[in-house]
Design a protein around this motif. Structure first.
Motif, PDB file in Angstrom:
ATOM      1  N   ASP A  82      -8.181   1.888  44.215  1.00  0.00           N
ATOM      2  CA  ASP A  82      -6.896   1.310  43.786  1.00  0.00           C
ATOM      3  C   ASP A  82      -7.099  -0.075  43.164  1.00  0.00           C
ATOM      4  O   ASP A  82      -6.400  -0.451  42.224  1.00  0.00           O
ATOM      5  CB  ASP A  82      -5.924   1.237  44.979  1.00  0.00           C
ATOM      6  CG  ASP A  82      -5.463   2.637  45.383  1.00  0.00           C
ATOM      7  OD1 ASP A  82      -5.894   3.614  44.745  1.00  0.00           O
ATOM      8  OD2 ASP A  82      -4.662   2.752  46.336  1.00  0.00           O
ATOM      9  N   TRP A  97       3.314  -3.307  39.183  1.00  0.00           N
ATOM     10  CA  TRP A  97       3.485  -2.780  40.539  1.00  0.00           C
ATOM     11  C   TRP A  97       4.918  -2.999  41.054  1.00  0.00           C
ATOM     12  O   TRP A  97       5.374  -2.266  41.904  1.00  0.00           O
ATOM     13  CB  TRP A  97       2.433  -3.380  41.485  1.00  0.00           C
ATOM     14  CG  TRP A  97       1.284  -2.438  41.655  1.00  0.00           C
ATOM     15  CD1 TRP A  97       1.023  -1.648  42.742  1.00  0.00           C
ATOM     16  CD2 TRP A  97       0.258  -2.123  40.691  1.00  0.00           C
ATOM     17  NE1 TRP A  97      -0.092  -0.870  42.511  1.00  0.00           N
ATOM     18  CE2 TRP A  97      -0.586  -1.133  41.278  1.00  0.00           C
ATOM     19  CE3 TRP A  97      -0.036  -2.554  39.405  1.00  0.00           C
ATOM     20  CZ2 TRP A  97      -1.691  -0.592  40.619  1.00  0.00           C
ATOM     21  CZ3 TRP A  97      -1.141  -2.011  38.735  1.00  0.00           C
ATOM     22  CH2 TRP A  97      -1.940  -1.054  39.336  1.00  0.00           C
ATOM     23  N   SER A 115      -7.009   9.018  46.225  1.00  0.00           N
ATOM     24  CA  SER A 115      -6.834   8.242  44.991  1.00  0.00           C
ATOM     25  C   SER A 115      -7.764   8.718  43.872  1.00  0.00           C
ATOM     26  O   SER A 115      -7.482   8.499  42.695  1.00  0.00           O
ATOM     27  CB  SER A 115      -7.074   6.756  45.294  1.00  0.00           C
ATOM     28  OG  SER A 115      -6.830   5.969  44.174  1.00  0.00           O
ATOM     29  N   SER A 175      -1.578   7.540  41.625  1.00  0.00           N
ATOM     30  CA  SER A 175      -1.017   6.316  42.199  1.00  0.00           C
ATOM     31  C   SER A 175      -2.095   5.325  42.621  1.00  0.00           C
ATOM     32  O   SER A 175      -3.283   5.670  42.716  1.00  0.00           O
ATOM     33  CB  SER A 175      -0.077   6.661  43.366  1.00  0.00           C
ATOM     34  OG  SER A 175      -0.817   6.934  44.504  1.00  0.00           O
ATOM     35  N   VAL A 224      -2.216   1.660  45.277  1.00  0.00           N
ATOM     36  CA  VAL A 224      -1.432   0.833  46.187  1.00  0.00           C
ATOM     37  C   VAL A 224      -2.117  -0.522  46.335  1.00  0.00           C
ATOM     38  O   VAL A 224      -3.280  -0.582  46.720  1.00  0.00           O
ATOM     39  CB  VAL A 224      -1.302   1.522  47.569  1.00  0.00           C
ATOM     40  CG1 VAL A 224      -0.354   0.748  48.465  1.00  0.00           C
ATOM     41  CG2 VAL A 224      -0.827   2.965  47.429  1.00  0.00           C
ATOM     42  N   GLY A 246       3.108   0.722  45.923  1.00  0.00           N
ATOM     43  CA  GLY A 246       2.390   1.747  45.176  1.00  0.00           C
ATOM     44  C   GLY A 246       2.941   1.836  43.755  1.00  0.00           C
ATOM     45  O   GLY A 246       4.110   1.550  43.520  1.00  0.00           O
ATOM     46  N   SER A 301       2.946   4.695  40.621  1.00  0.00           N
ATOM     47  CA  SER A 301       2.573   6.031  40.149  1.00  0.00           C
ATOM     48  C   SER A 301       2.725   6.108  38.645  1.00  0.00           C
ATOM     49  O   SER A 301       3.797   5.812  38.116  1.00  0.00           O
ATOM     50  CB  SER A 301       3.465   7.098  40.795  1.00  0.00           C
ATOM     51  OG  SER A 301       3.190   7.177  42.160  1.00  0.00           O
ATOM     52  N   HIS A 317       3.648   1.601  55.059  1.00  0.00           N
ATOM     53  CA  HIS A 317       3.248   0.489  54.179  1.00  0.00           C
ATOM     54  C   HIS A 317       3.817  -0.832  54.704  1.00  0.00           C
ATOM     55  O   HIS A 317       3.160  -1.880  54.613  1.00  0.00           O
ATOM     56  CB  HIS A 317       3.739   0.717  52.746  1.00  0.00           C
ATOM     57  CG  HIS A 317       2.924   1.725  51.980  1.00  0.00           C
ATOM     58  ND1 HIS A 317       1.672   2.137  52.384  1.00  0.00           N
ATOM     59  CD2 HIS A 317       3.171   2.399  50.824  1.00  0.00           C
ATOM     60  CE1 HIS A 317       1.193   3.018  51.520  1.00  0.00           C
ATOM     61  NE2 HIS A 317       2.088   3.197  50.565  1.00  0.00           N
TER      62      HIS A 317
END
Ligand code: NZQ
Ligand code: ZN
Length: 393
Positions: free
Chosen positions: A103, A123, A146, A151, A153, A164, A166, A273
């Motif tokens: 990520d 983001w 991932s 996506s 994060v 996150g 996408s 999260h």
């Protein structure tokens, strides 16, 4: 079945020794100068990074390195990566690690392709993504998915928000998956991965759209495979075959295959999260600590769906619809406990939260009342508060 588009451009190269194909794959996907992104120490210690550096050099591909990605990866490190890319004319990002490293690589790729725009603008959904640099992956932990997902994060370490993003631009060009590379994982990380893989499928199974026979059958088969092999891998993290099943399941679980024709829920991920943003806990553990509470809260809304889950995944056939539904939830929570995952907030290691802290978590989770989370049942701040409260023991 709802309409869908299914386009997974990621080239998967699976099996023993496949990391030795990395340099060739970088070239094939247009890379001429690479940023090698990695985590804390595991890939250096195992010798994996050394082999990759050697192969890039032998292939005549210059590279720069950025290590030190932490779990719940920080925006600030991705920003540092963008600087390195721009300063050195790098055109390909190679991630060696798990979800956090991948990520970060995706964040760098988007940031470097759009130098005038702060990464967080993408983001926080202020600016849509229209270009990115290519990303390749050498996966070292089956978990986040991932390596094939759309996506990424990131945690903004200034304002303590985990978000996150996408977009199709987030799909890696290639994913190298050698299960041998996972054999150095600590048992706790294996279990966190098992939980996350299951959750990516369950977040899609608990959809407001039901009756997708093939999608449901794929989801149930994947869950049963992960449950069985997860137990084996936690008991014996050196089991190549079990880790192979987990590795492939991790990718399929989050590339969208297990939810085609439905609508994703992902409420548990949003609840998790917020816990990770506040307490910096491992992603998989954040999910299992609240899933049972989420499930009990949502079950009365659609007990039939929970009963189908219990029948398909756990072969529970006796009892009324509601009894089967509840039994399925219990079996799932028992399974998480059996692989050493927390099933409440104190087991997550964040202690017992005060009323005020629970209200704060719930409020931040729904962006201070500006959104609901979930689709199976749309949850507002009060619903999130009740779920956190139920898990608060
Ligand atoms: O940093 P090192 O030393 O490499 O240690 C890592 C890290 O401490 C260790 N590890 C990884 N491979 C290893 C290893 N240790 C020994 N041997 C190996 N082969 O494992 C620890 C966890 O790594 P991390 O990358 O954080 O794990 P994971 O893959 O679970 O990624 C979690 C992150 O991905 C996000 C999560 O929110 C979290 O930030 N997710 C990303 C998604 C996506 N992009 O599609 C979807 C997920 O739902 C998830 O939200
Ligand atoms: Zn996840």
């Amino acid at each position: 079945m709802k309409d869908f588009t299914f386009h997974i451009p990621t080239e998967v190269v699976f099996g023993r020794g496949t990391e030795r194909q990395a340099a060739e794959l970088v070239k094939k996907h247009g890379g001429t100068k690479v940023l090698l992104v990695s985590g804390g120490h595991s890939a250096e210690k195992s010798g994996l990074l050394g082999r990759i550096r050697q192969d890039l050099t032998a292939a005549g591909i210059p590279f720069e390195s950025l290590s030190g990605v932490q779990p719940n990866p920080r925006l600030s490190l991705a920003e540092k990566g963008v600087e390195i890319v721009l300063k050195n004319g790098i055109d390909f990002i190679l991630a060696v690690g798990g979800g956090s490293v991948i990520d970060t690589a995706k964040g760098i790729a988007i940031g470097a392709a759009n130098p005038g725009t702060p990464i967080w603008d993408f983001w926080s959904q202020k600016v849509p993504v229209t270009k990115s640099l290519p990303v390749g992956v050498i996966l070292t932990i089956p978990a986040a998915g991932s390596e094939m997902s759309d996506s990424a994060v990131l945690t903004n370490d200034t304002i303590h928000q985990k978000r996150g993003l996408s977009t199709q631009w987030n799909r890696p060009k290639f994913a190298i998956m050698n299960p041998e590379l996972t054999l150095t994982l600590p048992v706790y990380q294996v279990a966190c991965g098992v939980a996350d893989i299951m959750m990516h499928t369950m977040e899609r199974y608990f959809s407001p759209v039901v009756g997708n026979e093939l999608t449901d059958a794929i989801a149930v088969a994947l869950l049963r495979t992960v449950i069985r092999n997860g137990k084996i891998a936690v008991g014996d993290p050196h089991n190549y075959d079990a880790m192979s099943e987990l590795m492939w399941a991790g990718s399929l679980s989050h590339n969208n295959l297990t939810g085609l024709g439905g609508i994703k829920d992902f409420a548990t991920h949003q609840l998790g999260h917020e816990l990770s943003a506040t307490f910096n806990v491992a992603h998989g553990a954040s999910l299992t600590s609240v899933w049972g509470s989420w499930a009990k809260y949502c079950m009365p809304h659609n007990p039939e769906r929970f009963a189908s889950f219990a029948e398909g995944v756990w072969q529970i056939t006796e009892g009324s619809t509601e009894e089967k539904a509840l039994r399925g939830i219990e079996k799932t929570v028992d399974y998480f406990r059996s692989i050493g995952m927390p099933v409440c907030l104190s087991e997550l290691g964040v202690g017992i939260q005060s009323e005020e802290e629970l209200r704060g978590l719930a409020d931040r989770c729904v962006f201070h009342g500006t959104r609901t989370i979930g689709q199976f049942l749309k949850l507002d701040g009060e619903d999130c508060y009740r779920i956190y409260k139920d898990a608060n023991h």
